[in-house]
Design a protein around this motif. Structure first.
Motif, PDB file in Angstrom:
ATOM      1  N   GLY A 276      -0.758 -42.684 -40.683  1.00 10.94           N
ATOM      2  CA  GLY A 276      -0.692 -43.996 -40.065  1.00 10.94           C
ATOM      3  C   GLY A 276      -0.986 -44.019 -38.582  1.00 10.94           C
ATOM      4  O   GLY A 276      -1.025 -45.087 -37.972  1.00 10.94           O
ATOM      5  N   SER A 277      -1.197 -42.846 -37.964  1.00 11.98           N
ATOM      6  CA  SER A 277      -1.555 -42.771 -36.546  1.00 11.98           C
ATOM      7  C   SER A 277      -3.056 -42.535 -36.425  1.00 11.98           C
ATOM      8  O   SER A 277      -3.636 -41.760 -37.185  1.00 11.98           O
ATOM      9  CB  SER A 277      -0.793 -41.640 -35.858  1.00 11.98           C
ATOM     10  N   TYR A 278      -3.656 -43.204 -35.453  1.00  9.52           N
ATOM     11  CA  TYR A 278      -5.105 -43.121 -35.286  1.00  9.52           C
ATOM     12  C   TYR A 278      -5.449 -42.427 -33.972  1.00  9.52           C
ATOM     13  O   TYR A 278      -4.887 -42.746 -32.923  1.00  9.52           O
ATOM     14  CB  TYR A 278      -5.719 -44.513 -35.306  1.00  9.52           C
TER      15      TYR A 278
ATOM     16  N   ILE B 270      -3.305 -47.712 -30.819  1.00 12.74           N
ATOM     17  CA  ILE B 270      -2.172 -48.417 -31.427  1.00 12.74           C
ATOM     18  C   ILE B 270      -2.493 -49.910 -31.470  1.00 12.74           C
ATOM     19  O   ILE B 270      -3.294 -50.408 -30.676  1.00 12.74           O
ATOM     20  CB  ILE B 270      -0.852 -48.176 -30.662  1.00 12.74           C
ATOM     21  N   MET B 271      -1.870 -50.607 -32.419  1.00  8.27           N
ATOM     22  CA  MET B 271      -2.103 -52.042 -32.558  1.00  8.27           C
ATOM     23  C   MET B 271      -1.104 -52.821 -31.693  1.00  8.27           C
ATOM     24  O   MET B 271       0.078 -52.506 -31.670  1.00  8.27           O
ATOM     25  CB  MET B 271      -1.981 -52.459 -34.026  1.00  8.27           C
ATOM     26  N   VAL B 272      -1.624 -53.810 -30.995  1.00  9.05           N
ATOM     27  CA  VAL B 272      -0.810 -54.696 -30.173  1.00  9.05           C
ATOM     28  C   VAL B 272      -1.265 -56.137 -30.452  1.00  9.05           C
ATOM     29  O   VAL B 272      -2.202 -56.373 -31.210  1.00  9.05           O
ATOM     30  CB  VAL B 272      -0.963 -54.371 -28.663  1.00  9.05           C
TER      31      VAL B 272
ATOM     32  N   GLY C 190      -6.945 -56.517 -30.164  1.00  7.87           N
ATOM     33  CA  GLY C 190      -5.541 -56.231 -30.414  1.00  7.87           C
ATOM     34  C   GLY C 190      -5.252 -54.753 -30.578  1.00  7.87           C
ATOM     35  O   GLY C 190      -4.404 -54.368 -31.386  1.00  7.87           O
ATOM     36  N   LEU C 191      -5.948 -53.919 -29.817  1.00  6.17           N
ATOM     37  CA  LEU C 191      -5.739 -52.467 -29.854  1.00  6.17           C
ATOM     38  C   LEU C 191      -5.511 -51.959 -28.434  1.00  6.17           C
ATOM     39  O   LEU C 191      -5.947 -52.582 -27.464  1.00  6.17           O
ATOM     40  CB  LEU C 191      -6.948 -51.756 -30.474  1.00  6.17           C
ATOM     41  N   LEU C 192      -4.832 -50.829 -28.342  1.00  8.38           N
ATOM     42  CA  LEU C 192      -4.542 -50.250 -27.032  1.00  8.38           C
ATOM     43  C   LEU C 192      -4.813 -48.748 -27.090  1.00  8.38           C
ATOM     44  O   LEU C 192      -4.367 -48.060 -28.007  1.00  8.38           O
ATOM     45  CB  LEU C 192      -3.087 -50.507 -26.644  1.00  8.38           C
ATOM     46  N   ILE C 193      -5.559 -48.265 -26.103  1.00  7.39           N
ATOM     47  CA  ILE C 193      -5.852 -46.830 -26.002  1.00  7.39           C
ATOM     48  C   ILE C 193      -4.679 -46.147 -25.314  1.00  7.39           C
ATOM     49  O   ILE C 193      -4.239 -46.564 -24.245  1.00  7.39           O
ATOM     50  CB  ILE C 193      -7.142 -46.603 -25.208  1.00  7.39           C
ATOM     51  N   THR C 194      -4.170 -45.083 -25.936  1.00  5.91           N
ATOM     52  CA  THR C 194      -3.076 -44.308 -25.350  1.00  5.91           C
ATOM     53  C   THR C 194      -3.492 -42.840 -25.266  1.00  5.91           C
ATOM     54  O   THR C 194      -4.438 -42.415 -25.935  1.00  5.91           O
ATOM     55  CB  THR C 194      -1.794 -44.433 -26.187  1.00  5.91           C
ATOM     56  N   ASN C 195      -2.782 -42.091 -24.441  1.00  4.61           N
ATOM     57  CA  ASN C 195      -3.043 -40.649 -24.281  1.00  4.61           C
ATOM     58  C   ASN C 195      -4.517 -40.364 -23.989  1.00  4.61           C
ATOM     59  O   ASN C 195      -5.089 -39.397 -24.489  1.00  4.61           O
ATOM     60  CB  ASN C 195      -2.609 -39.874 -25.532  1.00  4.61           C
TER      61      ASN C 195
END
Length: 204
Positions: free
Chosen positions: A144-146, A174-176, A186-191
Motif C-alpha cells: 500500500g506504500s508507493y 502519499i495521497m492528500v 491530490g498527491l504529495l512527494i515525501t522523502n
C-alpha cells in the motif's frame, strides 16, 4: 323492509377480493425483485474481478483505482520535475513556488540547500537557462506504500556552451486532499532525494 346498506356478504366478498389482489401483487413484486437482485449479483460475480499476474483474484474496482492512481502519479511527478528543474532567471521563483506545493519538507529542504549553495544566484548572475528534456518515472508499490524513481534529462544553456545532465531522484508518494490549482492530483512527494547527477557527453 328495505335497507339502504348493501348486503353484508357482498361487502365481505369485495373486501376479500381486494385483499387477495393486493397480496398476490405484493408476492409477484417481491419475487421479481428477488430475481433481479440474484441476476445482478450473478453478473457482478462474473465481471467484477480480474486475474493478477500471480493468479490471484483482484476486484475490478480496485484495479481501476490503481490504474487511475498510476496515471495521476506519473502526471504529478512530471509536473513536479518540470517545475523544479525547468527554470531560468525569469521564471525560477514562480516555478519553485509551484513545485513546493507538490512535495513535503524534504522538497523544501532540498530547495533551501540549493539556495544556500548559490544555485539560483548563479542562475541570475550568468543568465542560465535550465531546460528539461525528458522525464521518465517508475512507480512501485509495497503493502500500500508507493515509491518512485525518476530519471530527468535536462540541459543547461550557458550561451555558447550547452551541457546535458542526467539526474536520478527517488521518493515516496502519499495521497492528500486535492487543492486546485496548487495540487490538482491530490498527491504529495515525501522523502525526496537526488541520488545521482551525471554529465552526459554532448553529441554535436
Amino acid at each position: 323492509m328495505k335497507t339502504p346498506y348493501k348486503n353484508i356478504y357482498n361487502v365481505l366478498k369485495l373486501n376479500r377480493f381486494i385483499v387477495l389482489t393486493v397480496v398476490v401483487c405484493a408476492l409477484l413484486s417481491s419475487t421479481f425483485s428477488v430475481w433481479m437482485v440474484f441476476n445482478t449479483n450473478q453478473k457482478a460475480l462474473n465481471s467484477a474481478f480480474a486475474i493478477n499476474t500471480d493468479g490471484s483474484i483482484i476486484p475490478l474496482k480496485l484495479v481501476t483505482q490503481k490504474e487511475n492512481f498510476r496515471v495521476e502519479a506519473l502526471a504529478h511527478l512530471d509536473l513536479f520535475h518540470n517545475y523544479f528543474y525547468n527554470i531560468d532567471a525569469s521564471n525560477y521563483e514562480r516555478n519553485l513556488e509551484k513545485a513546493l506545493w507538490l512535495g513535503n519538507s524534504s522538497v523544501d529542504n532540498l530547495y533551501r540547500q540549493k539556495k544556500a549553495d548559490g544555485v539560483y544566484n548563479r542562475l541570475l548572475q550568468y543568465s542560465l537557462v535550465q531546460k528539461v528534456l525528458s522525464i521518465d518515472s517508475r512507480i512501485s508499490e509495497n503493502n500500500g506504500s508507493y515509491s518512485f524513481t525518476t530519471t530527468t534529462l535536462f540541459e543547461i544553456n550557458r550561451g555558447s556552451i550547452i551541457d546535458t545532465y542526467e539526474l536520478v531522484s527517488t521518493g515516496n508518494l502519499i495521497m492528500v486532499d486535492r487543492n486546485f490549482p496548487n495540487n490538482p492530483h491530490g498527491l504529495l512527494i515525501t522523502n525526496y532525494f537526488e541520488n545521482t547527477l551525471k554529465k552526459l557527453n554532448n553529441v554535436n
